[in-house]
Scaffold this active site. Structure first.
Site, short mmCIF file in Angstrom:
data_model
loop_
_atom_site.label_atom_id
_atom_site.label_comp_id
_atom_site.label_asym_id
_atom_site.label_seq_id
_atom_site.Cartn_x
_atom_site.Cartn_y
_atom_site.Cartn_z
N ASN A 1 40.06 37.31 46.07
CA ASN A 1 39.43 37.25 44.95
C ASN A 1 40.23 37.49 43.76
O ASN A 1 40.42 38.97 43.63
CB ASN A 1 38.01 38.01 45.19
CG ASN A 1 37.26 38.04 43.62
OD1 ASN A 1 37.61 37.15 43.06
ND2 ASN A 1 36.25 38.89 43.74
N LYS B 1 39.57 37.60 40.63
CA LYS B 1 38.52 38.20 39.52
C LYS B 1 39.26 37.66 38.18
O LYS B 1 39.77 36.51 38.11
CB LYS B 1 38.65 39.74 39.49
CG LYS B 1 38.20 40.10 40.98
CD LYS B 1 37.91 41.78 40.85
CE LYS B 1 37.32 42.18 42.29
NZ LYS B 1 36.97 43.25 42.22
N HIS C 1 29.05 38.29 44.05
CA HIS C 1 29.56 39.60 44.11
C HIS C 1 29.09 40.70 43.39
O HIS C 1 28.28 40.58 42.18
CB HIS C 1 30.94 38.94 43.45
CG HIS C 1 32.01 39.90 43.59
ND1 HIS C 1 32.23 41.11 42.69
CD2 HIS C 1 33.13 40.23 44.31
CE1 HIS C 1 33.25 41.90 43.13
NE2 HIS C 1 33.75 41.32 44.04
N GLU D 1 29.92 42.67 41.25
CA GLU D 1 30.19 42.67 39.63
C GLU D 1 29.21 41.47 38.97
O GLU D 1 29.09 41.87 37.74
CB GLU D 1 31.73 42.31 39.30
CG GLU D 1 32.65 43.26 39.77
CD GLU D 1 34.07 43.07 40.16
OE1 GLU D 1 34.63 41.88 40.17
OE2 GLU D 1 34.53 43.89 40.74
N GLU E 1 30.80 44.27 50.97
CA GLU E 1 31.42 44.86 50.07
C GLU E 1 30.89 46.11 49.57
O GLU E 1 29.98 45.65 48.46
CB GLU E 1 32.01 43.75 48.92
CG GLU E 1 32.95 42.67 49.34
CD GLU E 1 33.69 42.25 48.30
OE1 GLU E 1 35.06 42.22 48.22
OE2 GLU E 1 33.26 41.94 47.35
N GLY F 1 37.74 48.25 44.27
CA GLY F 1 38.64 48.77 43.12
C GLY F 1 38.86 50.26 42.87
O GLY F 1 39.36 50.71 42.03
N SER G 1 38.87 47.47 48.53
CA SER G 1 40.33 48.35 48.87
C SER G 1 40.91 47.88 50.05
O SER G 1 41.69 48.70 50.52
CB SER G 1 40.10 50.07 48.59
OG SER G 1 39.45 50.17 47.08
P1 13P Z 1 39.49 45.44 45.59
O1 13P Z 1 40.12 44.83 46.76
O2 13P Z 1 40.28 45.47 44.36
O3 13P Z 1 38.71 46.77 45.80
O4 13P Z 1 38.22 44.25 45.20
C1 13P Z 1 37.32 44.06 46.43
C2 13P Z 1 36.62 42.79 45.90
O5 13P Z 1 35.63 42.94 45.17
C3 13P Z 1 36.85 41.52 46.37
O6 13P Z 1 36.07 40.73 45.92
#
Ligand code: 13P
Length: 247
Positions: A16, A18, A99, A101, A170, A176, A212
């Site tokens: 992803n 982002k 997601h 976010e 997740e 992150g 992560s």
């Molecule tokens: P990270 O791998 O940067 O923690 O992000 C995970 C994520 O949100 C994937 O959709």
């Protein structure tokens, strides 16, 4: 429609991106990914403007691509929205829905996320339905209850739909942050998700872990019986690291 992943729980690693990237950096990353040969199914979910670039760069390779969101609408006066048929126009296979976010920054509800999953299926895309609890919810002992609540409107769509999608667990506190769930913590939630899927006749759906994930922790996560792969954020922007996770 039967999709390749419907019958089996093959290893699947999705990047992803982002809101990262630009034409020049993407070209390098996609060129580095393109030759990958792996028994793991590998995919990238890129920002909308770069779908054309990803489809050009990855066409004919073993790597598939998709987007990070989808409109529930088919077409019309919906400024800023992107429909499933538009994603299909660029050869997309996948689309992330729900997601964390988007749930937190765009107030996406559990029902809207389920509606987006349905819109994806109608368009012939594979939705990757993201679920996960916050740290406060985990500390309150609510992790599994939260995930069951998030999944409920998706499961209500029935086995025929659910067997065509992918679930990604997740935990918000692991995204992150560099703080990965331990394999045992992740497995506990994955087992609960598996049980909920099994209860409606969709026990073979792939369940990915995200939060992560790096090359250094992927193997221990993947050794767990109900973890079928990963949804990777930051590490998906570094070709060697991303391919090492898939390997
Ligand atoms: P990270 O791998 O940067 O923690 O992000 C995970 C994520 O949100 C994937 O959709």
């Amino acid at each position: 429609m039967t999709t390749a992943h419907e019958q089996s729980r093959n290893r699947l690693v999705i990047g992803n991106w982002k809101m990262h990237g630009n034409l020049a950096d993407n070209a390098k990353l996609l060129a580095a990914l393109r030759p990958a040969v792996s028994t793991t199914q590998i995919a990238v979910c890129v920002p909308f403007p770069y779908l054309a670039q990803a489809s050009e760069a990855l066409k004919g390779s073993s790597i598939s691509w998709g987007a990070q969101d989808i409109s529930v609408q088919k077409q019309g006066a919906f400024t800023g929205e992107v429909s499933g048929s538009m994603l299909k126009d660029f050869g997309s296979t996948w689309v992330l829905v729900g997601h964390s976010e988007r749930r937190s920054m765009h107030a996406e509800t559990d029902q809207l996320v389920a509606d987006k999953a349905q819109a994806a299926l109608v368009a012939g895309l594979i939705p990757v339905v993201c679920v996960g609890e916050s740290l406060a919810e985990r500390d309150a002992g609510q992790a599994i209850a939260v995930i069951e609540r998030q999944l409920a409107p998706v499961l209500a769509q029935g086995a025929e739909s659910v067997n065509k999608l992918v679930v990604a667990y997740e935990p918000v506190w692991a995204i992150g942050t560099g703080r990965t769930a331990s394999p045992e913590q992740a497995q506990e939630v994955h087992a609960a998700i598996r049980a909920a899927l099994q209860a409606i006749g969709a026990g073979n759906v792939q369940i990915l872990y995200g939060g992560s994930v790096k090359a250094s922790n992927a193997a221990s996560l993947f050794s767990m019986p109900d973890i079928d792969g990963a949804l990777v954020g930051g590490a998906a922007l570094v070709a060697d690291e991303f391919l090492a996770i898939a390997a």
